[in-house]
Every structure is written in structure tokens, then in C-alpha cells.
Design an enzyme around this catalytic site. Structure first.
Site, PDB file in Angstrom:
ATOM      1  N   CYS A 103       1.278  15.146  13.650  1.00  0.00           N
ATOM      2  CA  CYS A 103       2.392  14.079  13.359  1.00  0.00           C
ATOM      3  C   CYS A 103       3.572  15.249  13.275  1.00  0.00           C
ATOM      4  CB  CYS A 103       2.374  13.875  11.738  1.00  0.00           C
ATOM      5  SG  CYS A 103       0.811  13.018  11.747  1.00  0.00           S
TER       6      CYS A 103
ATOM      7  N   HIS B 172       7.601  14.952  14.486  1.00  0.00           N
ATOM      8  CA  HIS B 172       8.241  14.861  13.258  1.00  0.00           C
ATOM      9  C   HIS B 172       8.587  16.040  12.402  1.00  0.00           C
ATOM     10  CE1 HIS B 172       8.153  10.481  13.323  1.00  0.00           C
ATOM     11  NE2 HIS B 172       6.749  10.650  13.691  1.00  0.00           N
TER      12      HIS B 172
ATOM     13  N   CYS C 288       1.513 -16.311  -8.003  1.00  0.00           N
ATOM     14  CA  CYS C 288       1.816 -14.628  -8.499  1.00  0.00           C
ATOM     15  C   CYS C 288       2.999 -14.888  -9.321  1.00  0.00           C
ATOM     16  CB  CYS C 288       2.160 -13.983  -7.361  1.00  0.00           C
ATOM     17  SG  CYS C 288       1.157 -13.834  -5.856  1.00  0.00           S
TER      18      CYS C 288
ATOM     19  N   CYS D 159       2.187 -15.513 -13.476  1.00  0.00           N
ATOM     20  CA  CYS D 159       1.739 -14.363 -14.171  1.00  0.00           C
ATOM     21  C   CYS D 159       2.975 -13.260 -14.306  1.00  0.00           C
ATOM     22  CB  CYS D 159       0.659 -13.439 -13.615  1.00  0.00           C
ATOM     23  SG  CYS D 159      -0.969 -14.728 -13.975  1.00  0.00           S
TER      24      CYS D 159
ATOM     25  N   ARG E 276      -4.619  -3.892  -3.725  1.00  0.00           N
ATOM     26  CA  ARG E 276      -4.361  -4.450  -4.978  1.00  0.00           C
ATOM     27  C   ARG E 276      -4.103  -5.905  -5.030  1.00  0.00           C
ATOM     28  NH1 ARG E 276      -4.811  -6.311  -8.578  1.00  0.00           N
ATOM     29  NH2 ARG E 276      -3.898  -5.876 -10.766  1.00  0.00           N
TER      30      ARG E 276
ATOM     31  N   CYS F  92      -6.014  -8.949  -6.583  1.00  0.00           N
ATOM     32  CA  CYS F  92      -5.346 -10.065  -7.436  1.00  0.00           C
ATOM     33  C   CYS F  92      -5.720 -11.206  -7.223  1.00  0.00           C
ATOM     34  CB  CYS F  92      -3.959 -10.048  -7.336  1.00  0.00           C
ATOM     35  SG  CYS F  92      -3.198  -9.375  -8.871  1.00  0.00           S
TER      36      CYS F  92
END
Lengths: 106, 290
Positions: free
Chosen positions: B105, B109, B206, B209, B247, B251
Site C-alpha cells: 500500500c 500511498h 431498523c 428500535c 453487525r 441485527c
């Protein structure tokens, strides 16, 4: 991935306790979990860890399945001279890990 | 310009998120009133109505403010924060040659600590090269295949997570600032619709909640506003670092809904919507969550 991250103060006073902190990369698989097909995932935790300062044992511990993954340990050491803190550990599968950090006595 | 302005008007609450049936007709008529107002304004030459927020900016709170003291302490302490194992791994990987080109990288960069500053706050982001919106993980993988001649890393692999954690870390504390303009708009609209639609056996959106019930308890959890500004995060439940896609999938698992496969475009749709919704919140890196 590093095996561990060790943190010690930049310099320490002779004979005064200083804080040593280590976090070890390890899944600490408890042996109580099952995978998606219901198979038990075998236990593999770090079972013992020792720290030597210039060869002298200053900390050791026997860990078990109650310790979470990537265990974080914190203890105090006093030093009379500069040197090397050397950690070694072994897990249930027999894999050995090690890491070390330099300590400078002011 | 005028047709566009009218097209961006949205009802303030979509039918499924209204908990009171009698509100439905009032919302409809207010929507109609707004449409007429926009039509009048745009006829007068006033600009397009800005995308309405179901959660207004002054009300935004990071998930860390809903977390317990132990989680807050772990995230705040750079020594015990386990996410740094990935950040350090990512730094090494940044400087390691890869693929057919033998480039790292850093070859293109330079020092990531300066060149990557602010980058993560702009993702997910539209890329002309793929004519679509990419999240940071997809962009990293595209660099691997296109610039390094290396195979892409699987989602949630240690390699990809460590680079993602390293790049995110360079934007630590900077405000999220994604663009939903131009070609990104379609992706945003899909993400917005997904966020507000009901899913799964529990038939929950979503929004129900995270917009309407944040701060309340769900079993043993405090519902956060669901921003995702701390991802990739070390989640205690996972005992590992994981991505925002993981994540979101978790859910959906929790409400017994179909989970798109890791890397699926629907997940990036939602990621873009969430990042826009969380605009201005500081990126927490590496995050720690329960």
C-alpha cells in the site's frame, strides 16, 4: 497480527514498582461452544504465562477458560537495572508464544 | 430541477413506522401539503428540499454513550483496547509487498498516517470505476486486485479487517461525512427504504428500535441509535474485531430475517444510509462494543 502488545513506562525509577501491561492475541476458546452444525469446538486456551526480567521470574500465571479472548494482564515489577522483560506462554494445543519489551531504568 | 425537487419529497413517517393508525391520514395530508409547497417553491426557483432526517442531527448520540462503564473504559484505553491488535497488524500489512506487482500500500500511498487521514469518514463512496458505491473493505480489495495484482481477501478475514482497522484509525475522531449526491443517490434511497421497511419473522424495521426506542432496554441490552460510527469494532460478543456489515447481519439474525451474504450490495446500501444518518458523529477507531 502482532502476538502481543506490551506496554511499559518510557523510563522507570530504580527500585520503584512500575506497571507492566500486556494483551496477548489468542482466541481463548473455552471448549463450551458449538459450531453451526452442532459440533463442539475444542478447548484451546493459554494455560500458562510467565514473565522474566533479565532471566529472573517476576510474574507467572495459570489461565483457564474463564479468561476472555485476547487476555489483558497488568502487574507491577521493580527493577534495579535496565533490561529485557521477556514473556512466554503456552496454550492447550501446545503452541508457544513469546514477546519482549525493553525497560530503561533512569 | 423542478421535477427533481418534487421527486425528493418523502412522507415524514412511512406507514410501517407509525404506531398509531389514526396518524396515517394526517401524515398523508401533510405530505400532500408539503408536495404542494415544494411545487410552489420550486416554481419560484427555490432549490430542492433537503433529504429529511427521521433522526435530527442535534439528537445524534454515538453508541458509546449507551454502553456500560466497562466498555467505555476499554475503548478509551489504547493499551487494553483489543482493536489495536488489528490496527498494528494493519500497519504491518500496509508496508508489506503483495501480489504480482510486488507493491505494498505504501508504494502508492506513502505513509498511511498522513495519506489516509479523513479517508474512512467518506466511505461508503461512489466509484466511477465500478459504477457503484463501495464500502471501505470493497475499496481495499479493489486496490488489491487492480493495483497489486493480488486476490481479494474474504470479508471478515483477519487480513482485510486489519487493513480496514488501520485505515479507519487514521480518521479517528473525525466527523463522518459521506456524500449521497449524484450517482450515490440510488444506493442511498435503497438503504433508506431497507432501514424503514419491516423485516423477518419479528417483522421489525431498523427504525422501530433505533429511531423510536433507543435508550430503552431490549432484554439485557440498551438499544443504541444504531449508527455504526465505531466500526470496524471489537465486539465482546464476537471476542474479535468485525465489520459493520457483520453487525448489520447480526441485527437481521436477531429479528429472524434473511441475512444478505457478506459483501452483498444490500448491505452497502444500508451502510451508506447509516453513514449519512450519522453525519457529523466522530469516527471511533478502533471501537469497542458489547
Amino acid at each position: 497480527m502482532p502476538d502481543a502488545r506490551i506496554t511499559v513506562p518510557a523510563s522507570v525509577a530504580r527500585g520503584k514498582p512500575f506497571e507492566v501491561r500486556i494483551i496477548v492475541r489468542h482466541p481463548m476458546e473455552t471448549g463450551y461452544r458449538t459450531d453451526e452444525s452442532g459440533q463442539s469446538i475444542p478447548r484451546n486456551v493459554i494455560r500458562s504465562l510467565a514473565c522474566r526480567y533479565n532471566g529472573e521470574l517476576v510474574f507467572s500465571g495459570r489461565l483457564s477458560s474463564g479468561i476472555a479472548a485476547n487476555p489483558y494482564l497488568r502487574f507491577f515489577v521493580t527493577a534495579k537495572e535496565s533490561g529485557q522483560l521477556a514473556f512466554e506462554w503456552v496454550d492447550d494445543a501446545g503452541a508457544r508464544g513469546s514477546d519482549s519489551a525493553a525497560v530503561t531504568v533512569a | 430541477m423542478r421535477a427533481r425537487a418534487a421527486a425528493t419529497v418523502r412522507p415524514s413517517r412511512l406507514p410501517d413506522s407509525s404506531s398509531d393508525a389514526s396518524i396515517g391520514r394526517w401524515v398523508t395530508s401533510s405530505t400532500a401539503r408539503r408536495a404542494i409547497l415544494v411545487g410552489v417553491l420550486s416554481a419560484c426557483g427555490v432549490g430542492a428540499v433537503a433529504q429529511e432526517r427521521t433522526l435530527p442531527l442535534p439528537a445524534l448520540r454515538s453508541g458509546i454513550t449507551f454502553a456500560g462503564a466497562d466498555v467505555r473504559a476499554m475503548q478509551a484505553d489504547d493499551v487494553s483496547n483489543p482493536g489495536f491488535l488489528w490496527v498494528e497488524g494493519g500497519e504491518k500489512r500496509w508496508n508489506t509487498a503483495a501480489g504480482a506487482t510486488g507493491k505494498s500500500c505504501a508504494s502508492c500511498h506513502g505513509d498511511g498516517r498522513s495519506s489516509m487521514r479523513g479517508v474512512a469518514t467518506r466511505y461508503p463512496r461512489y466509484a466511477e470505476a465500478v459504477k457503484g458505491v463501495e464500502d471501505l473493505d470493497a475499496r481495499i480489495n479493489r486496490c488489491r486486485t487492480e493495483k497489486q495484482g493480488a486476490p481479494p481477501w474474504p470479508r471478515e478475514s483477519e487480513e482485510l479487517l486489519s487493513l480496514s482497522a488501520y485505515v479507519s484509525y487514521q480518521s479517528r475522531a473525525l466527523p463522518l461525512a459521506v456524500s449521497i449526491d449524484g450517482p450515490a443517490r440510488e444506493t442511498f434511497d435503497r438503504g433508506n427504504a431497507f432501514y424503514h421497511a419491516r423485516h423477518g419473522q419479528m417483522n421489525l424495521s431498523c427504525a422501530q428500535c433505533h429511531d423510536q426506542n433507543s435508550g430503552k432496554r431490549l432484554l439485557v441490552e440498551n438499544l443504541s441509535q444504531g449508527h455504526g460510527n465505531a466500526f470496524p469494532a471489537y465486539r465482546l460478543e464476537w471476542q474479535s474485531l468485525g465489520s459493520l456489515q457483520r453487525r448489520i447481519r447480526a441485527c437481521l439474525f436477531g429479528i429472524r430475517a434473511e441475512m444478505p451474504a457478506p459483501g452483498a450490495p444490500e448491505l452497502t446500501d444500508v451502510e451508506l444510509y447509516l453513514a449519512w444518518r450519522a453525519q457529523g458523529l466522530p469516527l471511533e477507531a478502533p471501537g469497542v462494543r458489547r
